[in-house]
Write an enzyme that holds these catalytic residues in place. Structure first.
Site, PDB file in Angstrom:
ATOM      1  N   ASP A  10      -6.151   8.231   2.220  1.00 15.72           N
ATOM      2  CA  ASP A  10      -6.024   7.425   0.990  1.00 15.72           C
ATOM      3  C   ASP A  10      -6.691   8.183  -0.159  1.00 15.72           C
ATOM      4  OD1 ASP A  10      -6.091   3.926   0.340  1.00 15.72           O
ATOM      5  OD2 ASP A  10      -6.530   5.502  -1.117  1.00 15.72           O
ATOM      6  N   ASP A 108      -0.170   6.646  -2.699  1.00 14.16           N
ATOM      7  CA  ASP A 108      -1.428   7.369  -2.467  1.00 14.16           C
ATOM      8  C   ASP A 108      -1.967   7.196  -1.054  1.00 14.16           C
ATOM      9  OD1 ASP A 108      -2.828   4.912  -2.472  1.00 14.16           O
ATOM     10  OD2 ASP A 108      -4.552   5.894  -3.400  1.00 14.16           O
ATOM     11  N   GLU A 109      -1.120   6.766  -0.126  1.00 20.49           N
ATOM     12  CA  GLU A 109      -1.608   6.678   1.254  1.00 20.49           C
ATOM     13  C   GLU A 109      -0.569   7.090   2.281  1.00 20.49           C
ATOM     14  OE1 GLU A 109      -2.647   2.647   2.433  1.00 20.49           O
ATOM     15  OE2 GLU A 109      -2.073   1.882   0.509  1.00 20.49           O
TER      16      GLU A 109
HETATM   17  P1  TTP Z   1      -5.834   2.124  -4.222  1.00 23.46           P
HETATM   18  O1  TTP Z   1      -5.763   3.138  -3.126  1.00 23.46           O
HETATM   19  O2  TTP Z   1      -6.094   0.698  -3.870  1.00 23.46           O
HETATM   20  O3  TTP Z   1      -6.948   2.525  -5.256  1.00 23.46           O
HETATM   21  P2  TTP Z   1      -7.352   3.925  -5.845  1.00 23.46           P
HETATM   22  O4  TTP Z   1      -6.607   5.045  -5.197  1.00 23.46           O
HETATM   23  O5  TTP Z   1      -7.231   3.829  -7.328  1.00 23.46           O
HETATM   24  O6  TTP Z   1      -8.885   4.024  -5.513  1.00 23.46           O
HETATM   25  P3  TTP Z   1      -9.617   4.195  -4.102  1.00 23.46           P
HETATM   26  O7  TTP Z   1      -8.533   4.399  -3.088  1.00 23.46           O
HETATM   27  O8  TTP Z   1     -10.491   5.375  -4.279  1.00 23.46           O
HETATM   28  O9  TTP Z   1     -10.375   2.917  -3.914  1.00 23.46           O
HETATM   29  O10 TTP Z   1      -4.500   2.149  -5.086  1.00 23.46           O
HETATM   30  C1  TTP Z   1      -3.770   3.347  -5.315  1.00 23.46           C
HETATM   31  C2  TTP Z   1      -3.117   3.323  -6.666  1.00 23.46           C
HETATM   32  O11 TTP Z   1      -2.264   2.191  -6.773  1.00 23.46           O
HETATM   33  C3  TTP Z   1      -4.093   3.190  -7.822  1.00 23.46           C
HETATM   34  O12 TTP Z   1      -4.628   4.431  -8.266  1.00 23.46           O
HETATM   35  C4  TTP Z   1      -3.259   2.535  -8.884  1.00 23.46           C
HETATM   36  C5  TTP Z   1      -2.285   1.693  -8.104  1.00 23.46           C
HETATM   37  N1  TTP Z   1      -2.735   0.295  -8.166  1.00 23.46           N
HETATM   38  C6  TTP Z   1      -2.282  -0.507  -9.203  1.00 23.46           C
HETATM   39  O13 TTP Z   1      -1.478  -0.078 -10.041  1.00 23.46           O
HETATM   40  N2  TTP Z   1      -2.718  -1.806  -9.277  1.00 23.46           N
HETATM   41  C7  TTP Z   1      -3.615  -2.325  -8.370  1.00 23.46           C
HETATM   42  O14 TTP Z   1      -4.012  -3.504  -8.473  1.00 23.46           O
HETATM   43  C8  TTP Z   1      -4.087  -1.482  -7.301  1.00 23.46           C
HETATM   44  C9  TTP Z   1      -5.079  -1.996  -6.284  1.00 23.46           C
HETATM   45  C10 TTP Z   1      -3.624  -0.189  -7.249  1.00 23.46           C
HETATM   46 MG    MG Z   2      -6.481   5.152  -3.107  1.00 16.38          MG
END
Ligand code: TTP
Ligand code: MG
Length: 347
Positions: A10, A108-109
């Site tokens: 992730d 992103d995962e």
């Molecule tokens: P996440 O993996 O939940 O968050 P992140 O990558 O920003 O941070 P981390 O993993 O380090 O905690 O979400 C991935 C992407 O998805 C995030 O960069 C933006 C998008 N996203 C949104 O657009 N709205 C949201 O409410 C969430 C949770 C994520």
């Molecule tokens: Mg993330």
């Protein structure tokens, strides 16, 4: 420990990290990505906050204006989805170069799986490759199934190494005393139902008999809940490229729309833009849906199949969206409009 291992990768603060990568002068500053990048924009929400911004209590889903109050000195940037998609594709390509199976789970995962000799070593190698080749950091959770790996990734986020492991042996000691809401896929509604049955912790759920859960859950749902509470889960890694079945666009307006002509114009514009994207992606549309949310947050969707079969014609898509729009009352101020195109699969 050899055998089947699953890794959940992730990316860290994904959208913000991509922005910092192309604007190195922003490194170390609070960066907030969302909406049009305007801290005064009504109703826009934060998509990603950088680590520095999170320290001020800013998080995804928070209204941008609230984020601006909490962290007035942050750099506010608009969403640039094509840039995030390009970065995501490069990360996935990097991961695919390893002798593993890869299941892309979101922008992103991804899950990585296979018969792996040394999962900690592989995780470190994956992290190094993503950093070298794309310039992004990530957290990696390791487990014997997707459930363990996904939850382990949350612990990895908090660990300086960015890597954490959960196995059948460590699952209960680590997770047993935690609230059921920390389980993957257990949202507020499920938590509430479990509480009504007197089940609060992961250990409670793991010990629950199906007859205990029967008043609130189908046998299938109950069985799955107990499985994940015990640290079980899927091990299958689906490597087939994911084919989108639909694509949608929506917009929340700065002020509510009250005029029918205005609403029609917006739906037409959304449908045309969506049509252009779908055609650019080489797909054909079979059904069009419209979503309307009123100022009081009442949300409805209506849809219609295209009578003359699959199309790539933006005019046909826009016309269909307007026809669907006639199925709504439109007697209240409109806050949000969305258009969805269902796509032909196996084109
Ligand atoms: P996440 O993996 O939940 O968050 P992140 O990558 O920003 O941070 P981390 O993993 O380090 O905690 O979400 C991935 C992407 O998805 C995030 O960069 C933006 C998008 N996203 C949104 O657009 N709205 C949201 O409410 C969430 C949770 C994520
Ligand atoms: Mg993330």
């Amino acid at each position: 420990m050899t055998g089947v291992w699953l890794l959940h990768v992730d990316l860290d603060q994904f959208f913000a990290s991509v922005e910092v990568l192309r604007r190195p002068e922003l490194r170390g500053r609070p960066v907030i990505v969302g909406g049009a990048g305007d801290p005064a924009q009504a109703r826009a929400v934060v998509a990603t906050a950088s680590r520095e911004a999170r320290e001020f209590g800013v998080h995804s889903g928070m209204p941008i204006r609230m984020a601006a109050r909490k962290c007035p000195d942050a750099v506010f940037l608009p969403m640039d989805m094509p840039a995030y998609q390009r970065a995501s594709a490069r990360v996935m390509e990097t991961l695919r170069a390893f002798p593993v199976r890869l299941e892309v789970w979101g922008l992103d995962e991804a899950f990585v799986g296979g018969d792996i000799d040394d999962p900690q070593r592989l995780a470190a190698d994956l992290k190094a490759a993503v950093l070298d080749e794309v310039g992004l950091t990530c957290a990696i959770g390791i487990g014997r199934n997707k459930n363990q790996a996904k939850i382990a990734a949350r612990f990895a986020k908090k660990d300086p190494s960015g890597i954490a492991t959960l196995t059948g042996e460590t699952w209960m000691p680590v997770m047993g005393g935690r609230p059921v809401g920390e389980l993957w896929g257990v949202g507020p509604k499920t938590v509430k139902k479990l509480e009504e049955l007197g089940i609060e912790t992961v250990a409670d759920l793991a010990a629950a008999g199906l007859e205990t859960l029967a008043p609130r859950f189908t046998p299938r749902a109950a069985t799955w809940l107990v499985v994940i509470a015990r640290g079980g889960g899927d091990t299958e890694v689906v490597t087939e490229p994911w084919v989108a079945r639909s694509r949608s666009k929506e917009v929340t307006f700065d002020r509510d729309l009250t005029e029918r002509t205005e609403i029609e114009e917006q739906v037409t514009a959304l449908a045309r833009a969506l049509g252009a994207e779908v055609v650019a992606a080489g797909r054909r549309v079979i059904r069009v849906g419209v979503k309307v949310r009123t100022a009081s947050f009442f949300t409805q969707t209506r849809e219609a199949k295209l009578r003359d079969g699959p199309t790539t014609d933006p005019d046909v898509i826009a016309h269909a969206a307007l026809t669907v729009l006639t199925k709504f009352e439109l007697d209240r101020p409109v806050r949000l409009l969305g258009v969805r195109a269902d796509l032909l699969v196996n084109d």
